[in-house]
Design a protein around this motif. Structure first.
Motif, PDB file in Angstrom:
ATOM      1  N   ALA A  11     -33.394  73.614  28.057  1.00  0.00           N
ATOM      2  CA  ALA A  11     -33.018  74.325  26.835  1.00  0.00           C
ATOM      3  C   ALA A  11     -31.662  73.842  26.315  1.00  0.00           C
ATOM      4  N   GLU A  12     -31.331  74.270  25.077  1.00  0.00           N
ATOM      5  CA  GLU A  12     -30.043  73.955  24.437  1.00  0.00           C
ATOM      6  C   GLU A  12     -29.748  72.453  24.505  1.00  0.00           C
ATOM      7  N   CYS A  13     -30.770  71.669  24.148  1.00  0.00           N
ATOM      8  CA  CYS A  13     -30.719  70.211  24.292  1.00  0.00           C
ATOM      9  C   CYS A  13     -30.494  69.569  22.919  1.00  0.00           C
ATOM     10  N   LEU A  14     -29.317  68.997  22.695  1.00  0.00           N
ATOM     11  CA  LEU A  14     -29.014  68.300  21.452  1.00  0.00           C
ATOM     12  C   LEU A  14     -29.693  66.925  21.464  1.00  0.00           C
ATOM     13  N   PRO A  15     -29.823  66.248  20.282  1.00  0.00           N
ATOM     14  CA  PRO A  15     -30.478  64.930  20.249  1.00  0.00           C
ATOM     15  C   PRO A  15     -29.921  63.936  21.265  1.00  0.00           C
ATOM     16  N   GLU A  16     -28.572  63.901  21.413  1.00  0.00           N
ATOM     17  CA  GLU A  16     -27.991  62.968  22.392  1.00  0.00           C
ATOM     18  C   GLU A  16     -28.320  63.378  23.824  1.00  0.00           C
ATOM     19  N   ASN A  17     -28.460  64.713  24.041  1.00  0.00           N
ATOM     20  CA  ASN A  17     -28.852  65.187  25.369  1.00  0.00           C
ATOM     21  C   ASN A  17     -30.286  64.775  25.692  1.00  0.00           C
ATOM     22  N   LYS A  18     -31.141  64.772  24.666  1.00  0.00           N
ATOM     23  CA  LYS A  18     -32.536  64.363  24.874  1.00  0.00           C
ATOM     24  C   LYS A  18     -32.610  62.930  25.388  1.00  0.00           C
ATOM     25  N   VAL A  19     -31.768  62.074  24.832  1.00  0.00           N
ATOM     26  CA  VAL A  19     -31.746  60.672  25.280  1.00  0.00           C
ATOM     27  C   VAL A  19     -31.335  60.589  26.744  1.00  0.00           C
ATOM     28  N   GLU A  20     -30.303  61.350  27.115  1.00  0.00           N
ATOM     29  CA  GLU A  20     -29.841  61.350  28.508  1.00  0.00           C
ATOM     30  C   GLU A  20     -30.926  61.869  29.444  1.00  0.00           C
ATOM     31  N   GLU A  21     -31.610  62.934  29.021  1.00  0.00           N
ATOM     32  CA  GLU A  21     -32.680  63.500  29.850  1.00  0.00           C
ATOM     33  C   GLU A  21     -33.840  62.511  29.995  1.00  0.00           C
ATOM     34  N   LEU A  22     -34.120  61.771  28.917  1.00  0.00           N
ATOM     35  CA  LEU A  22     -35.177  60.749  28.984  1.00  0.00           C
ATOM     36  C   LEU A  22     -34.818  59.665  29.993  1.00  0.00           C
ATOM     37  N   LYS A  23     -33.552  59.262  30.007  1.00  0.00           N
ATOM     38  CA  LYS A  23     -33.101  58.233  30.956  1.00  0.00           C
ATOM     39  C   LYS A  23     -33.245  58.721  32.398  1.00  0.00           C
ATOM     40  N   LYS A  24     -32.921  60.007  32.614  1.00  0.00           N
ATOM     41  CA  LYS A  24     -33.073  60.584  33.963  1.00  0.00           C
ATOM     42  C   LYS A  24     -34.543  60.616  34.379  1.00  0.00           C
ATOM     43  N   LEU A  25     -35.406  60.986  33.426  1.00  0.00           N
ATOM     44  CA  LEU A  25     -36.843  61.020  33.721  1.00  0.00           C
ATOM     45  C   LEU A  25     -37.374  59.626  34.040  1.00  0.00           C
ATOM     46  N   LYS A  26     -36.864  58.598  33.333  1.00  0.00           N
ATOM     47  CA  LYS A  26     -37.299  57.218  33.596  1.00  0.00           C
ATOM     48  C   LYS A  26     -36.873  56.767  34.987  1.00  0.00           C
ATOM     49  N   GLU A  27     -35.673  57.187  35.395  1.00  0.00           N
ATOM     50  CA  GLU A  27     -35.208  56.855  36.753  1.00  0.00           C
ATOM     51  C   GLU A  27     -36.072  57.540  37.809  1.00  0.00           C
TER      52      GLU A  27
END
Length: 642
Positions: free
Chosen positions: A513-529
């Motif tokens: 939750a409370e995920c800004l557009p730049e946070n979404k990118v960071e979360e995507l990178k974590k998911l890819k790892e």
């Protein structure tokens, strides 16, 4: 004189008929050439049997020229362009070699079957381009522009943003725009695949290529004809057909090296068996020609492209647009999918779920006055309240005497001697709001709902709870993905309570939750790892960075232009279960490609071995090699079926 005029007036019709006939025949020229070649081979064989040798050879030569022209031209042009030999050149050498040693029939049959397989590949290409042709035919070329009450028929390319056009019942909308006059129902099947007409009224968006069913509408153009959603769909399909998958690129790179190896082996085969194995020169050259035929990687080269084109064509027909074979190939390897909430998992439009009023108060009166105040606002929550009131109470709204928008908090208004406030808890008094009707607002908020309080003369008289409703198909789509072992997670800018409620209702594995557009990118990178191969599904401008970051970006068709341009796959109908269908299509394609590759390599190894053991004659080598190519293409064409 009259006769001359009549003849002159008919001339364009004759020319049009001729052009129409040529256009119809053109896609089938390869097949016609192959069949003509087959007829000439049969004639040559008969002439040979009745001892007309010269006539027989002439028939075979024409069979070579007519059947092999298309492939020979293609092979020579590609060799000159890429400065590298290819499969087509191997086939030309093999056919010429067969003729040199007197096997005219076998060489001609080789050309015939090669031409048939080429015609099948062309058929696959034509089928994949058929969707584009069908789409392009749906877009009108002319529009009825209205200027100061005057109607003028103009070409669609002449329309500019801000122009007004009239679209009559039964006509197709010529360009994207917004309705400024009239109401109607539109058939949007060309865009979304949805067969049920959609009702449209003032300020609703309309798209080029859709059909106006039952009412005249005036539309204000919002996009030039070259940038309509319709044109973007065509461009997406075209780019998908031209972009090659990693497997196809590998095969094409491998083809050049393989052809050189085969030619080197054939050259050695022409001499070594004579000296090492004691074969006669005739047998040695004969076996070298058979090797040239059976070792050619025709089936291997045809293993991937027809399958990829068929799958892309199938997807386009069902509202799933792939921007290239690489994305279709990657789809079956997904381990996790991240979803945006608004407009993706949910409808993107809040709806009223609860209306609570103070005991003794009239629910109808409160709703009518609240809707009258909110009708002056463009806020999505305000529009939802007005829409709900109009649907449940059939009365005309009485508009307030004065109205004041308090930005970020709510709105103030007055009716006669009554002062009304509509907005957040802090706007009407937090403590009173939280205790209203036993603290109902706290429970509603925990369910992911947004609560709007209504105050009259400093006393809270009611509240309205609204929620962005989860799409009906969301649960089905998520369940299908989880059955495939794919981890599902929602990335949203909403509060913890809202995110928790939506994730639970949508059956997702997790949420952030409370995920800004730049946070979404960071979360995507974590998911890819964590998972390796990850997809992102979104529809808004704020989703574009995340769509670009994911291994596969999937955009909803009703989303923003930026999302559509950034994504690798577009779901035209905003239908989430299509994701599971796309994954299934990717799995089918990869499975068929694997079958094709294994089968073609097995056949090549078997034929080469049989040739070295001197048990394979040239006719059977031709049939085995070219037959395997045809079988591989036919296997790929299965992907055209739903």
């Amino acid at each position: 004189m009259n006769a001359e005029v009549k003849a002159y007036s008919n001339e364009p019709n004759v020319r049009t008929t001729e052009e129409s006939f040529i256009e119809k025949v053109k896609p089938h020229l390869e097949l016609i050439a192959a069949i003509t070649s087959g007829v000439l081979i049969a004639a040559g064989w008969i002439l040979e049997k009745i001892d007309l040798g010269t006539a027989s050879i002439i028939a075979f030569i024409f069979a070579f020229l007519i059947g092999g022209f298309a492939k020979a031209k293609e092979g020579i042009e590609e060799t000159i362009e890429n400065k590298e030999l290819n499969v087509e050149m191997l086939m030309i050498f093999a056919a010429i070699g067969s003729a040199i040693i007197g096997y005219w029939t076998e060489g001609a049959i080789l050309i015939f079957i090669f031409a048939i397989s080429g015609a099948l590949e062309t058929y696959t290409m034509n089928k994949s381009h058929k969707e584009i042709s069908a789409l392009m035919e749906l877009q009108p070329e002319e529009a009825l522009r209205v200027t100061n009450g005057t109607q003028e028929l103009v070409h669609v390319s002449d329309l500019k943003i801000g122009d007004h056009i009239l679209v009559k019942p039964g006509e197709r909308v010529p360009s994207d725009g917004r309705i400024i006059k009239g109401n109607t129902a539109l058939d949007e099947a060309a865009i979304t695949g949805e067969s049920i007409p959609v009702s449209k009224g003032l300020q609703d968006d309309v798209f080029a290529g859709t059909v106006n069913i039952n009412g005249s509408i005036t539309v204000e153009i919002t996009k030039p004809s070259s940038e309509t959603l319709f044109q973007k769909i065509i461009q997406l399909v075209q780019s998908a057909q031209s972009e090659k998958s990693p497997s196809q690129l590998f095969i094409e790179k491998f083809e050049g090296t393989y052809v050189k190896v085969v030619l080197s082996a054939v050259v050695l085969m022409m001499f070594l068996p004579h000296f090492l194995l004691g074969w006669s020169w005739t047998e040695t050259f004969y076996r070298a020609m058979i090797l040239l035929v059976v070792a050619s990687p025709c089936a291997l080269v045809a293993s991937i492209m027809p399958a990829t084109l068929s799958a892309i064509s199938n997807g386009a027909r069902h509202g799933i647009l792939f921007k290239g074979g690489v994305h279709l190939e990657n789809l079956s390897h997904l381990k996790a999918i991240a979803f945006d909430k608004t407009g993706t998992l949910t409808k993107g439009k809040p709806e009223v779920t609860d209306v609570l009023v103070k005991d003794g108060m009239s629910k109808e009166e409160i709703l009518l006055k609240t809707a009258a105040i909110e009708s002056h606002s463009n806020h999505p929550l305000a529009q939802a309240i007005v829409r709900y009131t109009n649907e449940h109470i059939n009365q005309e709204l009485i508009h307030p005497e004065s109205i004041e928008d308090v930005s970020g908090w709510g709105v103030k208004a007055s009716f006669s001697n009554e002062e009304w406030k509509i907005g957040k808890a802090d706007f009407v008094g937090k403590s009173e709001a939280e205790s209203f009707m036993g603290g109902s607002s706290i429970q509603l908020a925990s369910e992911g709902k947004t609560v709007v309080f209504i105050q009259r003369n400093e006393v809270i008289v009611g509240l309205i709870a609204l929620k962005d409703i989860v799409r009906e198909e969301t649960k089905l789509a998520i369940d299908k993905l989880r059955e495939k072992g794919i981890y599902t997670i929602m990335l949203t800018g909403d509060s913890q309570n809202t995110a928790d409620a939506i994730a639970g209702e949508g059956h997702l594995d997790d949420y952030i939750a409370e995920c800004l557009p730049e946070n979404k990118v960071e979360e995507l990178k974590k998911l890819k790892e964590r998972f390796g191969n990850v997809a992102m599904v979104g529809d808004g401008i704020n989703d574009a960075p995340a769509l670009a970051t994911a291994n596969v970006g999937i955009a909803m068709g009703e989303g923003s232009d930026v999302a559509l341009e950034t994504a690798d796959i577009v779901l035209m109908k905003n239908d989430l279960p299509r994701i599971a269908e796309a994954i299934q299509l990717s799995e089918r394609m990869n499975r068929i490609i694997k079958q094709n590759v294994i089968f073609s390599i097995t056949v090549i190894i078997f034929l080469i071995s049989s040739n070295f053991l001197q048990v394979l004659d040239l006719p059977y080598g031709v049939i085995g090699h070219e037959g395997s190519t045809i079988l591989v293409i036919l296997n790929s064409l299965r992907l055209l079926k739903s």
